[in-house]
Design an enzyme around this catalytic site. Structure first.
Site, mmCIF file in Angstrom:
data_model
loop_
_atom_site.group_PDB
_atom_site.id
_atom_site.type_symbol
_atom_site.label_atom_id
_atom_site.label_comp_id
_atom_site.label_asym_id
_atom_site.label_seq_id
_atom_site.Cartn_x
_atom_site.Cartn_y
_atom_site.Cartn_z
ATOM 1 N N THR A 105 -15.776 -4.566 8.162
ATOM 2 C CA THR A 105 -14.790 -5.143 9.070
ATOM 3 C C THR A 105 -13.841 -6.095 8.332
ATOM 4 O OG1 THR A 105 -16.289 -6.972 9.635
ATOM 5 C CG2 THR A 105 -16.345 -5.025 11.073
ATOM 6 N N THR A 108 -15.873 -9.317 3.808
ATOM 7 C CA THR A 108 -15.950 -9.829 2.437
ATOM 8 C C THR A 108 -14.700 -10.630 2.099
ATOM 9 O OG1 THR A 108 -17.377 -8.021 1.696
ATOM 10 C CG2 THR A 108 -16.127 -9.176 0.004
ATOM 11 N N LYS A 131 -22.414 -15.594 -7.745
ATOM 12 C CA LYS A 131 -22.180 -14.891 -6.484
ATOM 13 C C LYS A 131 -22.001 -15.836 -5.306
ATOM 14 C CE LYS A 131 -24.733 -10.772 -7.911
ATOM 15 N NZ LYS A 131 -25.874 -9.868 -7.657
ATOM 16 N N HIS A 158 -26.745 -8.704 5.964
ATOM 17 C CA HIS A 158 -25.923 -8.449 7.153
ATOM 18 C C HIS A 158 -26.719 -8.727 8.442
ATOM 19 C CE1 HIS A 158 -22.300 -6.911 5.251
ATOM 20 N NE2 HIS A 158 -23.060 -6.226 4.421
ATOM 21 N N TRP A 210 -27.921 -0.445 2.265
ATOM 22 C CA TRP A 210 -28.347 -1.616 3.051
ATOM 23 C C TRP A 210 -29.851 -1.557 3.364
ATOM 24 C CZ3 TRP A 210 -23.605 0.617 5.260
ATOM 25 C CH2 TRP A 210 -22.456 -0.052 4.812
#
Length: 440
Positions: A105, A108, A131, A158, A210
């Site tokens: 979406t 990031t 990171k 997520h 994922w």
């Protein structure tokens, strides 16, 4: 006239001609690429966004209106309270912004804006090659932001609304010894369901899995029977769109509704606990309610409006303007009408949620703009009245002090822009986050 005098006269003329020719070459007639505000200097362009003058908004009125769809009557009866989303976010106290990152979406890019593009008294510390950034409150060893690029995947890869609302308070208490009565402000990004679905398919086709997502609900992760995998082997690389659509347990289907709903209302991932029709109705209603009550959400298709509303909601300003990018992998997929209809059918809950979200988003934008314009008119009227009074009293005129922010609320302290897009390491196409995910 001697040669020396001729050279003195010709030199500035030739210099002006040289500049004019160069400008026409760089900025041809009709180009919008060379717009500069009064007094603005040319600057390098970041990969994330475009620099701006810090005493002005990053966008002109036209920028905000260009991507507006044609006006249509609202399908939903939103109240004034639904439209007014300004919150008293206090970065120096105990307030925390929690970013719910839904796959594909634009999360990031938005997440990077949160850690490196907000003008703060104490900017996030983003070191090259790392990171995560350190986003501490001014003068405290406490984080004001819970997101992938600040705290990592602390509640699982997520994590959805069900996971975050149960996990975040405990995680924050563990990270910070002093337990305070924190205010959690949840935010997210949504995207057109067909584009998002195609983007996820392309991502999975390149090797993303994922696998390390926890899908925690009511204290446990789903069993293999409750959530079967769509492929055998390590990943689903090379999957065709037809194969992607044919898997009945594919979490890409209606992902945005599932990510925003309270899954405990329907027995989590146990599909036998309630019939499909009732389950879908509950999920959609829950997702709509949770979305409406979030402090903020943006839409990938409206980057400038998203930026505008975030700034007005939290009284924070960005260093650089958001950039609208429409040439995505999903946009380049050539779809037949039957395939498009099937994707919409597989994501019919997401389609309804997005219609609701888009309507509410655009109404919030219009309401905020109208309120801001009213405030500007009242301010100008007050200034004119004040000037008349000064003139009638025969006093010398002196301009009233104005703050740099034109839309009220607290302004975070200005800090230098940190780093660039290149400060973040490019992730592999499979996005293997196993080492970053914590089980809670």
């Amino acid at each position: 006239m001697d040669d020396r005098s001729s050279k003195l006269i010709l030199a500035p003329i030739l210099a002006v001609l040289f500049v004019m020719i160069g400008y026409q070459y760089i900025c041809p007639a009709g180009s919008n690429s060379c717009y500069f505000k009064p007094g603005e200097k040319s600057a390098g362009v970041s990969l994330l966004s475009t620099p701006y003058q810090d005493t002005e908004d990053l966008y002109r009125d036209q920028d905000l209106e260009d991507d507006s769809p044609a006006r249509q009557a609202s399908q939903f009866n939103f109240t004034e309270r639904d439209l007014d989303r300004h919150v008293e976010f206090d970065i120096k106290a105990d307030d925390v912004i929690v970013f719910l990152h839904i796959q594909k979406t634009g999360g990031t890019t938005f997440g990077r804006h949160l850690v490196r593009n907000i003008r703060l008294e104490q900017p996030c510390d983003c070191k090259p090659g790392q990171k995560k950034c350190t986003c501490h409150r001014p003068g405290k060893e406490e984080s004001w932001l819970f997101s992938r690029f600040s705290t990592g995947w602390s509640c699982g890869l997520h994590a959805d609304w069900t996971e975050l609302t149960n996990c975040v308070p405990d995680i924050m208490d563990k990270k910070q010894a002093q337990r305070n009565n924190r205010n959690f402000y949840y935010i997210t990004m949504l995207r057109d369901p067909v584009s998002r679905y195609l983007s996820e398919w392309k991502h999975v086709q390149r090797g993303a899995t994922w696998k390390t997502a926890l899908h925690m609900c009511d204290g446990r992760s789903p069993t293999q029977d409750e959530l079967p995998t769509c492929y055998s082997g390590d990943d689903w690389s090379g999957v065709t769109l037809t194969e992607f659509m044919d898997c009945p347990s594919n979490l890409a289907n209606n992902r945005q509704v599932r990510m925003l709903a309270d899954l405990s209302l329907v027995g989590c991932y146990n599909l036998s606990s309630i019939n499909d029709s009732q389950r879908n109705h509950i999920l959609l209603s829950s997702a709509m309610s949770n979305l409406k009550n979030m402090a903020f959400y943006g839409l990938t298709e409206f980057q400038r409006k998203t930026q505008y509303l975030f700034e007005r909601t939290f009284s924070l300003r960005f260093i650089s303007a958001f950039t609208q990018i429409n040439s995505t992998r999903a946009a380049n997929v050539d779809l037949s009408e039957p395939v498009r209809r099937r994707i919409e059918e597989l994501n019919y809950l997401d389609v309804q949620l997005y219609e609701y979200a888009k309507d509410l988003f655009l109404q919030r934008f219009q309401s905020t703009r109208q309120r801001e314009h009213r405030e500007v008119r009242l301010k100008r009227r007050e200034e004119r009245r004040w000037l008349r009074e000064r003139k009638e009293q025969g006093r010398p005129w002196s301009p009233k002090h104005r703050g740099a922010g034109g839309w009220g609320g607290r302004r975070a302290g200005g800090g230098p822009e940190k780093g660039s897009e290149g400060d973040f390491p490019t992730s592999t196409t499979t996005e293997d986050y196993t080492s970053q995910v914590a089980r809670w």
